[in-house]
Design a protein around this motif. Structure first.
Motif, PDB file in Angstrom:
ATOM      1  N   HIS A  37       5.928   1.693  -1.498  1.00  0.00           N
ATOM      2  CA  HIS A  37       5.033   1.019  -0.401  1.00  0.00           C
ATOM      3  C   HIS A  37       6.266   0.440  -0.290  1.00  0.00           C
ATOM      4  O   HIS A  37       7.577   0.674  -0.755  1.00  0.00           O
ATOM      5  N   VAL A  38       6.020  -0.131   1.648  1.00  0.00           N
ATOM      6  CA  VAL A  38       6.834  -0.360   2.056  1.00  0.00           C
ATOM      7  C   VAL A  38       7.623  -2.068   1.668  1.00  0.00           C
ATOM      8  O   VAL A  38       8.803  -2.522   1.992  1.00  0.00           O
ATOM      9  N   ALA A  39       7.643  -2.801   0.966  1.00  0.00           N
ATOM     10  CA  ALA A  39       8.138  -3.704  -0.198  1.00  0.00           C
ATOM     11  C   ALA A  39       9.432  -2.747  -0.425  1.00  0.00           C
ATOM     12  O   ALA A  39      10.454  -3.520  -0.132  1.00  0.00           O
ATOM     13  N   TRP A  40       9.016  -2.340  -1.094  1.00  0.00           N
ATOM     14  CA  TRP A  40      10.043  -1.693  -1.958  1.00  0.00           C
ATOM     15  C   TRP A  40      11.163  -1.064  -0.736  1.00  0.00           C
ATOM     16  O   TRP A  40      12.401  -1.433  -0.821  1.00  0.00           O
ATOM     17  N   PRO A  86       2.304   7.781   8.152  1.00  0.00           N
ATOM     18  CA  PRO A  86       1.180   8.539   7.528  1.00  0.00           C
ATOM     19  C   PRO A  86       0.834   6.741   7.634  1.00  0.00           C
ATOM     20  O   PRO A  86      -0.355   6.555   6.927  1.00  0.00           O
ATOM     21  N   LEU A  87       1.766   5.610   6.919  1.00  0.00           N
ATOM     22  CA  LEU A  87       0.452   4.963   6.110  1.00  0.00           C
ATOM     23  C   LEU A  87       0.347   3.589   7.607  1.00  0.00           C
ATOM     24  O   LEU A  87      -0.890   3.317   7.242  1.00  0.00           O
ATOM     25  N   ARG A  88       0.528   3.418   8.492  1.00  0.00           N
ATOM     26  CA  ARG A  88       0.592   2.970  10.002  1.00  0.00           C
ATOM     27  C   ARG A  88      -1.306   3.597   9.955  1.00  0.00           C
ATOM     28  O   ARG A  88      -2.266   3.106  10.497  1.00  0.00           O
ATOM     29  N   VAL A 128       0.997  -1.150  -0.326  1.00  0.00           N
ATOM     30  CA  VAL A 128       0.013  -0.173  -0.049  1.00  0.00           C
ATOM     31  C   VAL A 128       0.720   1.654  -0.103  1.00  0.00           C
ATOM     32  O   VAL A 128       1.459   1.569   0.985  1.00  0.00           O
ATOM     33  N   ARG A 129       0.397   1.986  -1.089  1.00  0.00           N
ATOM     34  CA  ARG A 129       1.081   3.641  -0.953  1.00  0.00           C
ATOM     35  C   ARG A 129       0.541   4.004  -0.214  1.00  0.00           C
ATOM     36  O   ARG A 129      -1.138   4.970  -0.187  1.00  0.00           O
ATOM     37  N   SER A 130       0.899   5.458   1.169  1.00  0.00           N
ATOM     38  CA  SER A 130      -0.039   5.772   1.566  1.00  0.00           C
ATOM     39  C   SER A 130      -0.237   7.307   1.417  1.00  0.00           C
ATOM     40  O   SER A 130      -1.011   8.046   1.211  1.00  0.00           O
ATOM     41  N   VAL A 131       0.573   7.830   0.202  1.00  0.00           N
ATOM     42  CA  VAL A 131       0.108   8.598  -0.654  1.00  0.00           C
ATOM     43  C   VAL A 131       0.915   8.456  -2.374  1.00  0.00           C
ATOM     44  O   VAL A 131       1.485   8.102  -2.105  1.00  0.00           O
TER      45      VAL A 131
END
Length: 171
Positions: A49-52, A160-162, A41-44
């Protein structure tokens, strides 16, 4: 001033290891309760994303260790290519790994970093860093500091993603 008997003073390697431990603790605390799906998921828009980000942290640390002549870890085939600047916009889940795989590789790169740091002489920390890192790290010691602090440079993108994922506040 004489050091009192039994007193230990922190040295450069100790400071680098401690900075790495704190950085690693923050990063893993932000990721531990995420699902594999959350990692994509991308926060904005425009945010990685977290994996990348996890793959980027692992592969860049591995490359920096190689650059200073330290032992590296064996990455899965094509791993670095899947986590370079050109692939930052990739959202294909099949190109990324599970959270547990990333966390395992993070532990391996931490161990390799600590081993490389331990094997480096105090004097070698003042040696020039590889040419390609000179703009951000002048010495081998600076490279180890960069490896230690790099996760914190990305951790700000995870907050922000959290919040978006309605995960609890950590730290």
């Amino acid at each position: 001033m004489r050091k009192p008997k039994g007193q230990h003073y922190m040295h450069a390697k100790d400071s680098i290891r401690q900075a790495y431990k704190i950085s690693h603790m923050v990063l893993t605390a932000y990721v531990n309760d995420m699902t594999d799906e959350n990692l994509l998921v991308r926060s904005v828009p425009g945010c990685n994303h977290v994996a990348w980000q996890l793959g980027h942290l692992i592969s860049s640390a591995n490359g920096m260790l190689e650059g200073v002549g330290a032992q590296t870890i064996e990455l899965p085939e094509g791993f670095a290519d899947k986590h370079n600047k050109e692939t930052a916009g990739n959202d294909n889940a099949a190109d990324f790994y599970s959270k547990s795989q990333y966390l395992q590789l993070l532990e391996q790169i931490k161990a390799a970093t600590f081993a490389g740091l331990e094997q480096a002489s105090d004097e070698s920390l003042d040696d020039d860093a590889p040419e390609y890192l000179q703009s951000i790290a002048k010495t081998v010691g600076d490279v180890y500091v960069l490896i230690a602090c790099h996760p914190l440079m990305h951790a700000g993108q995870l907050v922000p993603l959290r919040r978006q994922l309605e995960l609890p506040v950590v730290m």
